[in-house]
Design a protein around this motif. Structure first.
Motif, short mmCIF file in Angstrom:
data_model
loop_
_atom_site.label_atom_id
_atom_site.label_comp_id
_atom_site.label_asym_id
_atom_site.label_seq_id
_atom_site.Cartn_x
_atom_site.Cartn_y
_atom_site.Cartn_z
N ARG A 96 5.98 14.54 77.52
CA ARG A 96 4.97 15.41 78.13
C ARG A 96 4.34 16.38 77.14
O ARG A 96 3.20 16.76 77.30
CB ARG A 96 5.57 16.17 79.30
N SER A 97 5.06 16.79 76.11
CA SER A 97 4.50 17.78 75.17
C SER A 97 4.20 17.18 73.80
O SER A 97 3.93 17.90 72.86
CB SER A 97 5.47 18.95 75.02
N SER A 98 4.21 15.86 73.69
CA SER A 98 4.04 15.21 72.39
C SER A 98 2.67 15.35 71.76
O SER A 98 2.52 15.13 70.57
CB SER A 98 4.36 13.72 72.50
N LEU A 99 1.69 15.68 72.54
CA LEU A 99 0.35 15.81 71.96
C LEU A 99 -0.01 17.27 71.72
O LEU A 99 -1.16 17.64 71.65
CB LEU A 99 -0.69 15.10 72.84
N SER A 100 1.03 18.08 71.54
CA SER A 100 0.81 19.48 71.15
C SER A 100 0.37 19.50 69.70
O SER A 100 0.44 18.50 69.01
CB SER A 100 2.08 20.31 71.36
N SER A 101 -0.04 20.64 69.23
CA SER A 101 -0.71 20.72 67.93
C SER A 101 0.12 20.33 66.73
O SER A 101 -0.43 19.99 65.70
CB SER A 101 -1.27 22.13 67.73
N MET A 143 -6.33 4.68 69.19
CA MET A 143 -5.14 4.02 68.66
C MET A 143 -3.97 4.15 69.64
O MET A 143 -3.27 3.18 69.95
CB MET A 143 -4.75 4.63 67.30
N LEU A 144 -3.78 5.35 70.16
CA LEU A 144 -2.70 5.59 71.12
C LEU A 144 -2.97 4.84 72.42
O LEU A 144 -2.05 4.23 72.98
CB LEU A 144 -2.55 7.09 71.38
N SER A 192 -3.77 21.00 62.98
CA SER A 192 -5.21 21.07 63.19
C SER A 192 -5.83 19.68 63.10
O SER A 192 -5.33 18.83 62.36
CB SER A 192 -5.87 21.95 62.13
N PRO A 193 -6.93 19.45 63.82
CA PRO A 193 -7.64 18.17 63.68
C PRO A 193 -8.14 17.98 62.26
O PRO A 193 -8.51 18.93 61.58
CB PRO A 193 -8.81 18.31 64.65
N ILE A 194 -8.15 16.74 61.80
CA ILE A 194 -8.71 16.42 60.49
C ILE A 194 -10.23 16.40 60.60
O ILE A 194 -10.92 16.91 59.73
CB ILE A 194 -8.16 15.08 59.97
N SER A 195 -10.74 15.77 61.65
CA SER A 195 -12.18 15.72 61.92
C SER A 195 -12.37 15.27 63.36
O SER A 195 -11.44 14.76 63.99
CB SER A 195 -12.89 14.73 60.98
N GLN A 196 -13.57 15.42 63.85
CA GLN A 196 -13.86 14.98 65.21
C GLN A 196 -13.72 13.46 65.32
O GLN A 196 -13.17 12.95 66.29
CB GLN A 196 -15.26 15.42 65.62
N GLY A 197 -14.20 12.74 64.32
CA GLY A 197 -14.08 11.29 64.32
C GLY A 197 -12.62 10.85 64.29
O GLY A 197 -12.24 9.89 64.95
N LEU A 206 1.71 13.47 66.91
CA LEU A 206 0.30 13.82 66.70
C LEU A 206 -0.04 13.85 65.20
O LEU A 206 -1.09 13.36 64.78
CB LEU A 206 -0.04 15.15 67.35
N VAL A 207 0.85 14.37 64.38
CA VAL A 207 0.62 14.37 62.93
C VAL A 207 0.50 12.93 62.44
O VAL A 207 -0.43 12.58 61.70
CB VAL A 207 1.75 15.11 62.19
N ALA A 208 1.42 12.07 62.87
CA ALA A 208 1.40 10.67 62.44
C ALA A 208 0.12 9.98 62.89
O ALA A 208 -0.51 9.25 62.12
CB ALA A 208 2.62 9.93 62.97
N LEU A 209 -0.28 10.19 64.14
CA LEU A 209 -1.52 9.56 64.63
C LEU A 209 -2.72 9.99 63.81
O LEU A 209 -3.57 9.17 63.46
CB LEU A 209 -1.73 9.91 66.11
#
Length: 186
Positions: free
Chosen positions: A88-93, A144-145, A131-136, A98-101
Motif C-alpha cells: 500500500r505504501s510502495s509508491l511513496s517518494s 512499466m508497472l 524525486s521524479p527524474i522527469s515527467q516523461g 519507486l527508486v528502481a522503477l
C-alpha cells in the motif's frame, strides 16, 4: 497472583497484563505489522484488509535495453536488488520499488543529468532522493508497472470468474471475491 502460579490449560489462553487493568476496561492486543499469511499462520485468522500485504516483484531492465548494465550497476550501488516489495505504501517518494522503477525507466539523458538541473553526471540521484527524474520518466515507470501488474490482475479476475467490465464494477467484484479467494497481495 504471579505469572509462575497461573494454571496452564490446553483449552484456554492466559494473557498477562503488564499494568493494572480496571474491571470493564477494554484490553486490546497488538499483533504488529503482519501480513494476512503471517496472521493466519501464527494466530489463526486473517483480516479483510491489512496495510502490511506485499507482493514481491522481479524487475530488471529489458534484455534489449542498451543501458541495462549501467542501470543494474546504479541499483546495486544503491543496495537495491530484485525482488521489490509492492504494498500500500510502495509508491511513496523514497521506496525501493519507486527508486528502481525510476532508474529502470530512465533514458541515457535522464541518467546523465544536466548542468541546468545541477546534477550533471548524476541525473539518477533524483530517484534516490525521492524525486521524479522527469515527467516523461514518471509516465514510463507507471506504464512499466502497469504492464507488470496486468497479468496478475487478469489472473485474479480469472480465479473469481469475472469478465472484463467497467473499472468500478471490477473493483467491487474483486472486493467481493477477496472473501473467497486470496488476492494478489495475500
Amino acid at each position: 497472583e504471579s505469572y509462575e502460579s497461573l494454571p496452564l490449560s490446553d483449552e484456554a489462553l492466559t494473557l498477562v497484563a503488564t499494568r493494572e487493568v480496571s474491571a470493564g476496561e477494554e484490553v486490546l492486543l497488538d499483533y504488529g505489522p503482519r501480513s494476512n499469511a503471517q496472521l493466519l499462520n501464527t494466530h489463526g485468522f486473517a483480516l479483510p484488509t491489512t496495510a502490511h500485504e506485499q507482493l514481491q516483484l522481479e524487475l530488471r531492465p529489458p534484455a534489449d535495453d542498451p543501458l541495462a548494465p549501467l542501470k543494474v550497476r546504479i541499483l546495486e550501488a544503491g543496495n537495491l536488488t530484485s525482488p521489490y516489495s509492492l504494498g500500500r505504501s510502495s509508491l511513496s517518494s523514497d521506496s525501493n520499488l519507486l527508486v528502481a522503477l525510476r532508474v529502470l525507466a530512465a533514458t541515457r539523458d535522464e541518467l546523465a543529468g544536466s548542468e541546468q538541473t545541477g546534477d550533471k553526471g548524476r541525473g539518477y540521484a533524483r530517484a534516490f532522493e525521492g524525486s521524479p527524474i522527469s515527467q516523461g520518466n514518471e509516465l514510463r515507470w507507471q506504464e512499466m508497472l502497469a504492464r507488470r501488474l496486468r497479468p496478475l490482475l487478469e489472473e485474479q479476475e480469472a480465479r473469481c470468474g469475472m469478465r472484463r467490465g467497467l473499472h468500478s464494477t471490477r473493483v467491487h467484484a474483486l472486493e467481493r471475491c477477496d472473501a473467497h479467494h486470496p488476492s494478489v497481495l495475500d
